[in-house]
Design a protein around this motif. Structure first.
Motif, PDB file in Angstrom:
ATOM      1  N   ALA A 172      -3.026   3.149  -9.129  1.00  0.00           N
ATOM      2  CA  ALA A 172      -4.290   3.288  -8.214  1.00  0.00           C
ATOM      3  C   ALA A 172      -5.242   2.197  -8.193  1.00  0.00           C
ATOM      4  O   ALA A 172      -5.570   1.660  -7.158  1.00  0.00           O
ATOM      5  CB  ALA A 172      -5.101   4.677  -8.308  1.00  0.00           C
TER       6      ALA A 172
ATOM      7  N   ALA B  35      -4.602  -1.306   5.195  1.00  0.00           N
ATOM      8  CA  ALA B  35      -4.044  -0.103   5.609  1.00  0.00           C
ATOM      9  C   ALA B  35      -4.987   0.653   6.543  1.00  0.00           C
ATOM     10  O   ALA B  35      -4.659   1.517   7.229  1.00  0.00           O
ATOM     11  CB  ALA B  35      -3.566   0.685   4.459  1.00  0.00           C
ATOM     12  N   SER B  36      -6.295   0.401   6.265  1.00  0.00           N
ATOM     13  CA  SER B  36      -7.354   1.246   6.962  1.00  0.00           C
ATOM     14  C   SER B  36      -7.810   0.517   8.273  1.00  0.00           C
ATOM     15  O   SER B  36      -8.501   1.004   8.941  1.00  0.00           O
ATOM     16  CB  SER B  36      -8.392   1.405   6.021  1.00  0.00           C
TER      17      SER B  36
ATOM     18  N   ARG C 271       1.284   3.883  -3.020  1.00  0.00           N
ATOM     19  CA  ARG C 271       0.862   5.281  -3.112  1.00  0.00           C
ATOM     20  C   ARG C 271       2.107   6.342  -3.515  1.00  0.00           C
ATOM     21  O   ARG C 271       1.766   7.276  -4.273  1.00  0.00           O
ATOM     22  CB  ARG C 271       0.478   5.554  -1.759  1.00  0.00           C
TER      23      ARG C 271
ATOM     24  N   ASP D 293       0.997  -1.333  -0.084  1.00  0.00           N
ATOM     25  CA  ASP D 293      -0.255   0.098   0.248  1.00  0.00           C
ATOM     26  C   ASP D 293       0.819   1.182   0.023  1.00  0.00           C
ATOM     27  O   ASP D 293       0.503   2.049  -0.678  1.00  0.00           O
ATOM     28  CB  ASP D 293      -0.959   0.128   1.186  1.00  0.00           C
TER      29      ASP D 293
ATOM     30  N   VAL E  98      -5.420  -1.996   0.768  1.00  0.00           N
ATOM     31  CA  VAL E  98      -6.484  -0.986   1.342  1.00  0.00           C
ATOM     32  C   VAL E  98      -7.042  -1.381   2.471  1.00  0.00           C
ATOM     33  O   VAL E  98      -7.157  -0.603   3.436  1.00  0.00           O
ATOM     34  CB  VAL E  98      -7.376  -0.775   0.066  1.00  0.00           C
TER      35      VAL E  98
ATOM     36  N   ASP F 219      -4.970  -7.563   0.853  1.00  0.00           N
ATOM     37  CA  ASP F 219      -5.583  -6.439   0.226  1.00  0.00           C
ATOM     38  C   ASP F 219      -5.000  -5.299   0.831  1.00  0.00           C
ATOM     39  O   ASP F 219      -4.990  -5.109   1.914  1.00  0.00           O
ATOM     40  CB  ASP F 219      -7.039  -6.564   0.418  1.00  0.00           C
TER      41      ASP F 219
ATOM     42  N   ARG G 269      -3.406  -0.997  -6.262  1.00  0.00           N
ATOM     43  CA  ARG G 269      -3.497  -0.812  -5.134  1.00  0.00           C
ATOM     44  C   ARG G 269      -4.891  -1.177  -4.413  1.00  0.00           C
ATOM     45  O   ARG G 269      -4.954  -1.640  -3.443  1.00  0.00           O
ATOM     46  CB  ARG G 269      -2.965   0.690  -4.587  1.00  0.00           C
ATOM     47  N   THR G 270      -6.024  -0.462  -5.117  1.00  0.00           N
ATOM     48  CA  THR G 270      -7.103  -0.510  -4.350  1.00  0.00           C
ATOM     49  C   THR G 270      -8.017  -1.756  -4.982  1.00  0.00           C
ATOM     50  O   THR G 270      -8.948  -2.099  -4.300  1.00  0.00           O
ATOM     51  CB  THR G 270      -7.944   0.766  -4.819  1.00  0.00           C
TER      52      THR G 270
END
Length: 900
Positions: free
Chosen positions: A342, A455-456, A277, A273, A452, A450, A345-346
């Motif tokens: 992008a 990371a969240s 970015r 991630d 995303v 994953d 990554r997502t």
């Protein structure tokens, strides 16, 4: 003692920071605390500089209550942190000043070009591999909040350095400095909870964001400049992306039950991630600069064909880019690449399936754009910022750093037993490798991580119950399946090495190969030889392993082997361990040459000098002949990571130094003295005497109890420095104690025994048998021996006989205490005799000055620690008492600039 002569700007900056700190102490803690701190400071300086009362500091400390002691310890800890910051800034200024001359800076790649020639450097770069590995040994004692606070103070000091600065702006900066120091004063120095492995990953990612990602292309540009001079940026670069990073953070599970297969998957996702970015932002920014129109800079047919292919595949994105840059095809291609990053990554995009297949596809688009720009008459656009992006993709890929798994060989054995396989039966292991049985029914392929989602996700950790119930052996196959999932998601480079702790023989290697066969995963097995005996046996083990793998075929052409600096030193002592490591490398290099194997030696160096610490570039040049050969891999950890990468200028310098040293060490025709070939008998006699002295100490009856009494070893775990326990296993002895807390504890009581103990006895034995002249000749001609003596000298200068004797008295074993003090005196005398100096660090003025500056204030923290070591261990000890002790440990670590 004479007055310490520091460089003017450094002296002025330390005085400024000290004065502002004093002001904040008076404001925040009160005038009485400030006066007591000043009283201790003046007394300590008077003793060191003017021969004042040696007991003055101890007498003042004796009158402190717990609250006062906490304030004093906090004050001196912060002073050391600010002093370290000022010294770091002085190093940056010195580098900038040295870079203004006509000659290349020493130890730079330009220096290597001058020494061995541009043609030789160009040839070596084509096959060069430099691979620093960030380890899961976070010996950084400072909290993240403290590091961030110091970074903000540094930014204000940088503003203060500006050439044109108005009076109003200067007043504003000084106000900001007071505010930041006040924040630092009010920031807790001690962690209240142990960081999780994922916390450690996030902390490492902060370093990546702050410097590493940005510094890397400038480092490559410096290398390219050394080769091309003023033409750089206008011609194709001659510097391939030879630098890659590795990481044990989130992968090293040896003795750390918190690192599970899930943590390893999350780690890979977090790193992906972060780098995706970074690449997306850089690509988007560069795309905006490629505004040259097709009339002025026509695109090549190949680029137009690629652009048409992508625009047909992604019509929505293509329409948006046409609206913005219809006449700028280079910009459109890079803008589409940013959109695809992008989506990579997502997992989402405006058009379906926009994700790149891997970094090679992105690299190909960048190369195509560069070739088109160059052919269109715009080489500076081709080889400027766009080349920076190409270097970042080449070094970081889509994974940032290659994640390595490490596990103890005993865990592998237990995992095999549970599968009904005898882990000690070589024939049984061979049968499994040749025809693996089905994996257990409950072992499923995990979903690819994953980035995303990870990371969240909120941070979490195993509960104490979970930790107690952790089952490393049961997690081995699950981890192997996670490795396979990481490879599918981010490419094989993302995770393919499996390091075996405490490798002793062929059986340890076959165990992992058997488990990998069962799990169906492709990994490179890396033996880690750690004890002196295992290092001695390493060439024979490799010979058996390669013979096993070759069978009737050609077998492996390349092999990686890890050398353990930590446990070998704990096992055999400083001198004997270093000689064993050198001897092992000689043996492996000779075997590899005869066997036709390209060998990469992976150096498991620690931060402290007793664990292989010291300047990395000098260590490279001190390796035996043939040991480098265009490959250098080394661990970097804890406070060392922040010291080397916390500042962009210093990070570039560090990378240049190790690259320059690797180039010089690999240069064809380079002559280097082989210490053992020249003076093998003397070195062997030295090693034997030194190891005997070390073992006589650590194996003496009652030594474990003595060690626990005189050092804060039992309290180190309370510092919560890392997610890993300080012991591999519980025992009353020292066997299960890890090398980092072992070294940390010795440093805290100002003894530093792992960095010098036994050296004096070894040198004395060599002098008696061969004469002082032979030792001096070895020191003058052998880079290995000179570096070893230099590192020992640094360890000795950080030791303090007075503070050490007071700590040693706590052990109530005058025989052991006197043995240590006698060896300290002997080692100091012998090192001076061999080096021909009248005082330690005589030829290293700057280091001597920095050490002399610290010593008085270290005395204060040592006195507080010594008293509160007893208080905190008493039956009536409070949490506040223990807090004082931990704060002194933090402060002493800051003063010595290393923990383990």
């Amino acid at each position: 003692m004479s007055t310490i002569e520091l460089p003017d700007r450094l002296r002025d900056e330390i005085r400024l920071l000290g004065r502002l700190l004093g002001q904040i102490i008076a404001e925040e803690a009160g005038e009485d605390v400030y006066e007591r701190v000043e009283q201790l400071r003046v007394a300590a300086v008077a003793h060191h500089r003017d021969g004042g009362d040696p007991d003055a500091v101890v007498d003042v400390v004796a009158g402190l209550d717990t609250h006062q002691a906490e304030q004093v310890a906090r004050a001196f800890t912060i002073f050391f942190q600010l002093t370290n910051l000022a010294e770091q800034r002085a190093r940056v200024r010195a580098l900038r000043e040295r870079d203004t001359g006509d000659r290349p800076v020493a130890d730079s790649v330009g220096d290597a070009v001058e020494r061995i020639g541009a043609a030789a450097v160009g040839d070596l770069l084509a096959d060069l591999r430099v691979h620093p590995v960030w380890t899961a040994h976070p010996t950084e004692a400072r909290r993240r909040a403290v590091v961030d606070s110091l970074r903000r103070i540094d930014a204000q000091l940088e503003r203060l350095d500006a050439a044109l600065l108005g009076a109003t702006e200067e007043l504003s900066i000084r106000r900001h400095l007071r505010e930041e120091i006040a924040i630092l004063w009010r920031t807790a120095q001690i962690r209240t909870s142990r960081p999780t492995p994922v916390d450690e990953v996030r902390k490492l990612m902060a370093v990546f964001d702050a410097t590493v990602f940005l510094v890397l292309p400038h480092f490559y540009r410096a290398v390219d400049t050394a080769l091309h001079g003023e033409d750089v940026g206008a011609v194709p670069p001659g510097t391939p992306p030879f630098l890659t990073f590795g990481s044990w953070v989130g992968g090293d599970r040896d003795g750390n039950p918190r690192v599970t297969s899930t943590v390893t998957a999350e780690t890979a996702a977090l790193m992906a991630d972060r780098v995706l970015r970074g690449l997306e932002n850089a690509t988007r920014r560069i795309a905006r600069t490629l505004s040259a129109t097709e009339e002025i800079t026509p695109a090549s047919p190949d680029l137009l064909a690629r652009l048409a292919e992508l625009e047909a595949r992604y019509p929505v994105v293509a329409a948006a880019q046409h609206k913005r840059a219809a006449r700028s095809p280079h910009r459109r291609l890079m803008a589409i690449a940013a959109q695809r990053l992008a989506a990579t990554r997502t997992g989402q995009g405006t058009d379906a399936d926009m994700a790149f297949d891997g970094p090679d596809e992105l690299a190909a688009d960048i190369a195509l754009t560069q070739a088109s720009l160059a052919a269109g008459g715009a080489p500076r656009l081709a080889y400027g910022e766009l080349q920076h992006l190409a270097w970042q993709v080449g070094s970081f890929g889509f994974h940032l750093a290659s994640l390595e798994v490490r596990q103890h060989t005993d865990v592998h054995a237990e995992a095999l037993r549970r599968l009904g396989i005898d882990p000690d039966d070589l024939d049984a292991l061979r049968a499994v490798i040749a025809d693996p049985p089905p994996a257990p029914d409950d072992l499923e392929w995990p979903e690819p991580p994953d980035p995303v989602a990870v990371a969240s996700a909120p941070e979490r950790d195993l509960s104490p119950t979970d930790v107690a119930d952790a089952d490393p052996a049961g997690d081995v196959l699950a981890t192997m399946r996670v490795v396979a999932a990481i490879q599918r998601r981010f490419g094989r480079r993302a995770c393919h090495r499996w390091v075996i702790s405490f490798t002793t023989g062929l059986v340890d290697l076959l165990r992992v190969e058997a488990l990998a066969a069962i799990a169906g995963v492709d990994v490179d097995v890396i033996p880690l030889f750690e004890t002196r005996a295992d290092l001695d046996a390493a060439p024979h083990v490799l010979e058996q392993w390669v013979a096993e793998r070759r069978g009737d075929g050609p077998g492996p052409g390349e092999l990686e082997v890890m050398l353990g600096y930590s446990d070998s030193a704990k096992d055999a002592g400083f001198l004997a361990a270093n000689l064993a490591l050198y001897r092992a490398q000689r043996g492996m290099v000779a075997w590899a040459s005869e066997a036709g194997v390209r060998l990469t030696l992976f150096h498991g160096r620690g931060g402290a000098l007793g664990r292989g610490g010291g300047p990395t570039n000098r260590a490279v040049l001190a390796q035996p002949p043939g040991a480098v050969a265009g490959r250098f891999k080394v661990t970097e950890q804890g406070e060392v990571i922040n010291q080397r990468y916390g500042n962009g200028t210093l990070a570039t310098r560090h990378l240049e130094q190790i690259t320059s040293a690797t180039l010089i060490a690999s240069a064809p025709g380079r002559e280097v003295v082989d210490a053992f070939a020249q003076d093998g008998a003397m070195l062997e006699a030295m090693a034997t005497a030194s190891e005997a002295a070390w073992r006589d100490l650590v194996e003496a009856p009652g030594f474990p109890a003595f060690f626990r009494a005189v050092t804060p070893i039992e309290e180190i775990g309370a510092l919560q420095m890392g997610s890993r326990p300080s012991k591999r296993r519980s025992s009353g002895g020292l066997e299960g104690l890890r090398a980092i807390p072992w070294t940390f504890a010795w440093a805290q009581c100002r003894i530093n025994a792992p960095g010098w103990y036994g050296l004096g006895t070894g040198l004395q034995a060599a002098e008696e048998a061969h004469g002082l002249a032979a030792l001096r000749e070895l020191h003058a001609t052998s880079p290995f021996f000179a570096t070893l003596m230099e590192n020992a000298e640094m360890s000795l200068v950080k030791a303090d006989a007075r503070s050490a004797s007071e700590a040693l008295a706590l052990g109530e074993r005058p025989d052991l205490a006197q043995r240590i003090l006698d060896e300290l005196a002997l080692t100091t005398r012998m090192v001076l005799a061999v080096t021909g100096q009248s005082a330690l660090l005589e030829g290293r003025e700057v280091v001597a000055q920095a050490t002399a500056l610290r010593n008085p204030y270290l005395d204060v923290l040592s006195a507080v620690q010594l008293r509160w070591l007893g208080v905190a261990r008493g039956e009536d000890a409070t949490d506040e008492d223990r807090q004082v002790l931990m704060l002194t440990m933090n402060g002493i670590a800051a003063a010595l600039q290393n923990t383990g």
